[in-house]
Design a protein around this motif. Structure first.
Motif, PDB file in Angstrom:
ATOM      1  N   ASN A   1      43.160   5.886   3.370  1.00  0.00           N
ATOM      2  CA  ASN A   1      42.808   5.269   4.651  1.00  0.00           C
ATOM      3  C   ASN A   1      44.091   4.958   5.412  1.00  0.00           C
ATOM      4  O   ASN A   1      44.815   4.025   5.059  1.00  0.00           O
ATOM      5  CB  ASN A   1      42.010   3.984   4.410  1.00  0.00           C
ATOM      6  CG  ASN A   1      41.524   3.343   5.699  1.00  0.00           C
ATOM      7  OD1 ASN A   1      41.910   3.759   6.789  1.00  0.00           O
ATOM      8  ND2 ASN A   1      40.679   2.337   5.576  1.00  0.00           N
ATOM      9  N   PRO A   2      44.412   5.725   6.452  1.00  0.00           N
ATOM     10  CA  PRO A   2      45.663   5.521   7.182  1.00  0.00           C
ATOM     11  C   PRO A   2      45.641   4.351   8.162  1.00  0.00           C
ATOM     12  O   PRO A   2      46.685   3.970   8.714  1.00  0.00           O
ATOM     13  CB  PRO A   2      45.843   6.844   7.932  1.00  0.00           C
ATOM     14  CG  PRO A   2      44.432   7.319   8.163  1.00  0.00           C
ATOM     15  CD  PRO A   2      43.655   6.894   6.949  1.00  0.00           C
ATOM     16  N   SER A   3      44.476   3.768   8.395  1.00  0.00           N
ATOM     17  CA  SER A   3      44.384   2.649   9.337  1.00  0.00           C
ATOM     18  C   SER A   3      45.106   1.418   8.783  1.00  0.00           C
ATOM     19  O   SER A   3      45.210   1.244   7.566  1.00  0.00           O
ATOM     20  CB  SER A   3      42.922   2.295   9.605  1.00  0.00           C
ATOM     21  OG  SER A   3      42.222   3.387  10.138  1.00  0.00           O
ATOM     22  N   PRO A   4      45.596   0.544   9.661  1.00  0.00           N
ATOM     23  CA  PRO A   4      46.240  -0.681   9.163  1.00  0.00           C
ATOM     24  C   PRO A   4      45.233  -1.605   8.500  1.00  0.00           C
ATOM     25  O   PRO A   4      44.071  -1.676   8.909  1.00  0.00           O
ATOM     26  CB  PRO A   4      46.822  -1.310  10.430  1.00  0.00           C
ATOM     27  CG  PRO A   4      45.998  -0.762  11.555  1.00  0.00           C
ATOM     28  CD  PRO A   4      45.617   0.629  11.138  1.00  0.00           C
ATOM     29  N   VAL A   5      45.677  -2.296   7.476  1.00  0.00           N
ATOM     30  CA  VAL A   5      44.836  -3.304   6.839  1.00  0.00           C
ATOM     31  C   VAL A   5      44.586  -4.419   7.846  1.00  0.00           C
ATOM     32  O   VAL A   5      45.499  -4.856   8.558  1.00  0.00           O
ATOM     33  CB  VAL A   5      45.510  -3.863   5.572  1.00  0.00           C
ATOM     34  CG1 VAL A   5      44.701  -5.018   4.981  1.00  0.00           C
ATOM     35  CG2 VAL A   5      45.672  -2.752   4.540  1.00  0.00           C
ATOM     36  N   ALA A   6      43.355  -4.882   7.941  1.00  0.00           N
ATOM     37  CA  ALA A   6      42.966  -5.823   8.986  1.00  0.00           C
ATOM     38  C   ALA A   6      43.498  -7.225   8.726  1.00  0.00           C
ATOM     39  O   ALA A   6      43.475  -7.717   7.588  1.00  0.00           O
ATOM     40  CB  ALA A   6      41.449  -5.869   9.111  1.00  0.00           C
ATOM     41  N   LEU A   7      43.965  -7.874   9.777  1.00  0.00           N
ATOM     42  CA  LEU A   7      44.282  -9.305   9.787  1.00  0.00           C
ATOM     43  C   LEU A   7      43.294  -9.954  10.746  1.00  0.00           C
ATOM     44  O   LEU A   7      43.252  -9.620  11.933  1.00  0.00           O
ATOM     45  CB  LEU A   7      45.713  -9.548  10.249  1.00  0.00           C
ATOM     46  CG  LEU A   7      46.123 -11.018  10.359  1.00  0.00           C
ATOM     47  CD1 LEU A   7      46.155 -11.669   8.980  1.00  0.00           C
ATOM     48  CD2 LEU A   7      47.481 -11.161  11.041  1.00  0.00           C
ATOM     49  N   ILE A   8      42.497 -10.901  10.230  1.00  0.00           N
ATOM     50  CA  ILE A   8      41.400 -11.469  11.004  1.00  0.00           C
ATOM     51  C   ILE A   8      41.553 -12.986  11.073  1.00  0.00           C
ATOM     52  O   ILE A   8      41.706 -13.647  10.041  1.00  0.00           O
ATOM     53  CB  ILE A   8      40.045 -11.114  10.369  1.00  0.00           C
ATOM     54  CG1 ILE A   8      39.938  -9.587  10.170  1.00  0.00           C
ATOM     55  CG2 ILE A   8      38.887 -11.616  11.225  1.00  0.00           C
ATOM     56  CD1 ILE A   8      38.731  -9.158   9.362  1.00  0.00           C
ATOM     57  N   ASN A   9      41.502 -13.515  12.271  1.00  0.00           N
ATOM     58  CA  ASN A   9      41.643 -14.961  12.459  1.00  0.00           C
ATOM     59  C   ASN A   9      40.268 -15.623  12.307  1.00  0.00           C
ATOM     60  O   ASN A   9      39.566 -15.882  13.285  1.00  0.00           O
ATOM     61  CB  ASN A   9      42.223 -15.243  13.842  1.00  0.00           C
ATOM     62  CG  ASN A   9      42.497 -16.717  14.084  1.00  0.00           C
ATOM     63  OD1 ASN A   9      42.586 -17.180  15.217  1.00  0.00           O
ATOM     64  ND2 ASN A   9      42.654 -17.487  13.015  1.00  0.00           N
ATOM     65  N   THR A  10      39.893 -15.869  11.052  1.00  0.00           N
ATOM     66  CA  THR A  10      38.607 -16.490  10.753  1.00  0.00           C
ATOM     67  C   THR A  10      38.648 -17.057   9.350  1.00  0.00           C
ATOM     68  O   THR A  10      39.442 -16.626   8.513  1.00  0.00           O
ATOM     69  CB  THR A  10      37.454 -15.471  10.857  1.00  0.00           C
ATOM     70  OG1 THR A  10      36.209 -16.137  10.652  1.00  0.00           O
ATOM     71  CG2 THR A  10      37.589 -14.377   9.814  1.00  0.00           C
ATOM     72  N   ASP A  11      37.767 -18.029   9.094  1.00  0.00           N
ATOM     73  CA  ASP A  11      37.580 -18.498   7.719  1.00  0.00           C
ATOM     74  C   ASP A  11      36.183 -18.145   7.222  1.00  0.00           C
ATOM     75  O   ASP A  11      35.768 -18.582   6.154  1.00  0.00           O
ATOM     76  CB  ASP A  11      37.812 -20.004   7.615  1.00  0.00           C
ATOM     77  CG  ASP A  11      36.865 -20.818   8.491  1.00  0.00           C
ATOM     78  OD1 ASP A  11      36.058 -20.213   9.231  1.00  0.00           O
ATOM     79  OD2 ASP A  11      36.919 -22.061   8.439  1.00  0.00           O
ATOM     80  N   LYS A  12      35.464 -17.323   7.993  1.00  0.00           N
ATOM     81  CA  LYS A  12      34.101 -16.943   7.642  1.00  0.00           C
ATOM     82  C   LYS A  12      34.088 -15.728   6.715  1.00  0.00           C
ATOM     83  O   LYS A  12      35.086 -15.024   6.570  1.00  0.00           O
ATOM     84  CB  LYS A  12      33.285 -16.643   8.904  1.00  0.00           C
ATOM     85  CG  LYS A  12      33.259 -17.782   9.916  1.00  0.00           C
ATOM     86  CD  LYS A  12      32.678 -19.058   9.324  1.00  0.00           C
ATOM     87  CE  LYS A  12      32.616 -20.172  10.363  1.00  0.00           C
ATOM     88  NZ  LYS A  12      32.184 -21.459   9.766  1.00  0.00           N
ATOM     89  N   LYS A  13      32.935 -15.477   6.134  1.00  0.00           N
ATOM     90  CA  LYS A  13      32.723 -14.294   5.297  1.00  0.00           C
ATOM     91  C   LYS A  13      32.890 -13.041   6.138  1.00  0.00           C
ATOM     92  O   LYS A  13      32.344 -12.948   7.245  1.00  0.00           O
ATOM     93  CB  LYS A  13      31.318 -14.361   4.704  1.00  0.00           C
ATOM     94  CG  LYS A  13      30.961 -13.225   3.755  1.00  0.00           C
ATOM     95  CD  LYS A  13      29.470 -13.226   3.455  1.00  0.00           C
ATOM     96  CE  LYS A  13      29.040 -14.438   2.651  1.00  0.00           C
ATOM     97  NZ  LYS A  13      29.247 -14.251   1.193  1.00  0.00           N
ATOM     98  N   ILE A  14      33.637 -12.070   5.635  1.00  0.00           N
ATOM     99  CA  ILE A  14      33.828 -10.819   6.360  1.00  0.00           C
ATOM    100  C   ILE A  14      33.195  -9.673   5.565  1.00  0.00           C
ATOM    101  O   ILE A  14      32.681  -9.876   4.473  1.00  0.00           O
ATOM    102  CB  ILE A  14      35.324 -10.535   6.615  1.00  0.00           C
ATOM    103  CG1 ILE A  14      36.056 -10.274   5.286  1.00  0.00           C
ATOM    104  CG2 ILE A  14      35.968 -11.677   7.381  1.00  0.00           C
ATOM    105  CD1 ILE A  14      37.439  -9.683   5.454  1.00  0.00           C
ATOM    106  N   THR A  15      33.242  -8.470   6.125  1.00  0.00           N
ATOM    107  CA  THR A  15      32.710  -7.280   5.467  1.00  0.00           C
ATOM    108  C   THR A  15      33.835  -6.284   5.234  1.00  0.00           C
ATOM    109  O   THR A  15      34.498  -5.867   6.185  1.00  0.00           O
ATOM    110  CB  THR A  15      31.605  -6.626   6.307  1.00  0.00           C
ATOM    111  OG1 THR A  15      30.543  -7.569   6.505  1.00  0.00           O
ATOM    112  CG2 THR A  15      31.048  -5.388   5.608  1.00  0.00           C
TER     113      THR A  15
END
Length: 421
Positions: free
Chosen positions: A68-82
């Motif tokens: 997977n060449p896409s960047p690993v996601a950085l997400i500004n949240t404390d909620k459950k992600i997928t």
């Protein structure tokens, strides 16, 4: 990239059970998190671990990973992600942050706690290097260190094959369960956070001839015995053990776990507490012997290979491994996991709390971590009442172990749906 032997059960059984087999590691930092600096730290971290930049897919016969060449996601949240979908750029891991907390979200099928903590150490080093000027990275994998073949090696691949007829009888003795036998309704677990001062706990353990994992295993079983007196099935505790040292595969990121079984029978319950701790310590010593662990892991590896090879279709593999995992889970009343004390004190200075949230696979689970002079206990219980938790705290009080109740957390490990073709 194929699923290696040591990861097979974790991957196939989870999808058969419709289980999000994921973990969330939570760091409460001493200061609010700087998102820009965390972004830089993440980019360096993903470069250091190229083998985790993958997306899971499936075909008619198996699951597999593709680059997977896409960047690993950085997400500004404390909620459950997928994970493994668009929200995480298709990756099997991601980093989130909110206020003063950093979250490392990971698919447990690709790595165990030891593997995840190495990634966490790299991420935290690069963040603290930018934020606080930390330069000590002894023992931490950085971009200055080459990616060695040992990191991606399957620790079970080179173990000698064991013939099925030579394996121990796999008939499982079913242990007491708070849901099957105790009447607790299945639900997302409450995760109780409890903090114990490490110096006080270490003094108590030394006086009791114990270790963190064996001590918490015993206290949890004592709480279960007090909450469910007169139970018909045995109380059995599982203590998860990192098998890397015994297999001489310390660098691997793959799942490399076994467990020690503690039978808390009536005879043992009648012994003084000091004798109980000695018994548990003896069990730990004997069952964690290198020859014993290597033999057990060789049998596990051979059994995994046989199940995989004898199950042509994807659905057959899912069913076979789900039955294997279920047999393991039915044999334990409680599970305790402790990856060990945080090994990087220069980074630990900036961490106030460290919690591990685990998958929904177990009904009574305790995750331990230690950082900054604190033992952090995340007790996962699928019970609708607080009775068992209160009895666990009562054990601490009766033994004079100081603690702080830090609150109840929601079950927030990521969603990981079965992948598409």
């Amino acid at each position: 990239m194929k699923i290696v032997t040591g990861d097979l059960m974790h991957v196939y059984a989870s999808f058969a059970s419709d289980l999000d087999y994921t973990c969330r590691l939570i760091l409460k930092m001493k200061d609010p998190v700087d998102g820009l600096l965390l972004e830089k730290a993440l980019r360096n971290t993903e470069k250091r671990y190229p083998y985790f930049s993958v997306h899971m897919r499936k075909n008619d016969s198996e699951y597999y990973y593709e680059p997977n060449p896409s960047p690993v996601a950085l997400i500004n949240t404390d909620k459950k992600i997928t994970l493994n979908e668009a929200e995480a750029n298709g990756h099997v891991w991601a980093v989130c942050y909110q206020d003063d907390r950093i979250f490392l979200d990971f698919y447990h099928g690709i790595a165990d706690g030891t593997g995840l903590y190495m990634v966490l150490a790299t991420l935290l080093y690069y963040y603290c290097n930018e934020r606080y000027g930390v330069t000590d990275h002894a023992g931490i994998r950085t971009l200055d260190d080459p990616v060695l073949p040992e990191e991606t090696a399957d620790p079970l691949a080179d173990l000698p094959p064991v013939r099925l007829e030579d394996m121990p009888n796999r008939e499982i003795r079913e242990a007491f369960s708070i849901i099957r036998d105790g009447g607790a309704a299945p639900r997302d677990p409450y995760i109780y956070h409890v903090e114990i001062p490490e110096p006080a706990f270490v003094r108590f353990m030394s006086a009791s001839d114990s270790t963190p994992g064996t001590m918490i295993s015993l206290l949890l079983l004592r709480a279960l015995a007090a909450r469910y007196p007169g139970h018909d099935k045995p109380l059995v505790g599982s203590y998860v053990v990192n098998a890397r040292p015994m297999l001489r595969q310390n660098a691997t990121y793959h799942n490399c776990l076994t467990s020690l079984k503690f039978d808390y029978d009536e005879r043992l319950q009648k012994l003084p507490f000091s004798r109980q701790t000695t018994v548990f310590r003896g069990v730990t010593f004997l069952k964690s012997d290198e020859d014993v662990i290597r033999s057990n892991m060789a049998s596990f590896a051979s059994y995994n290979r046989v199940l995989f090879d004898r199950s042509p279709s994807l659905e057959e593999k899912k069913t076979a491994f789900a039955e294997l995992r279920s047999s393991f889970l039915r044999s334990y009343s409680s599970i305790v996991s402790y990856v060990g004390k945080w090994k990087f004190p220069a980074l630990g200075e900036y961490v106030e709390e460290f919690w591990t949230h685990a998958p929904l696979a177990n009904n009574c689970l305790c995750e331990l971590s230690a950082v900054g002079g604190k033992i952090c206990i995340a007790l996962h219980l699928r019970s609708e009442s607080d009775d068992l938790f209160e009895l666990f705290l009562k054990q601490l009080r009766q033994l004079g172990i100081p603690y702080k109740f830090k609150g109840i957390a929601e079950h927030d490990t990521p969603v990981f749906k079965e992948p598409g073709n």
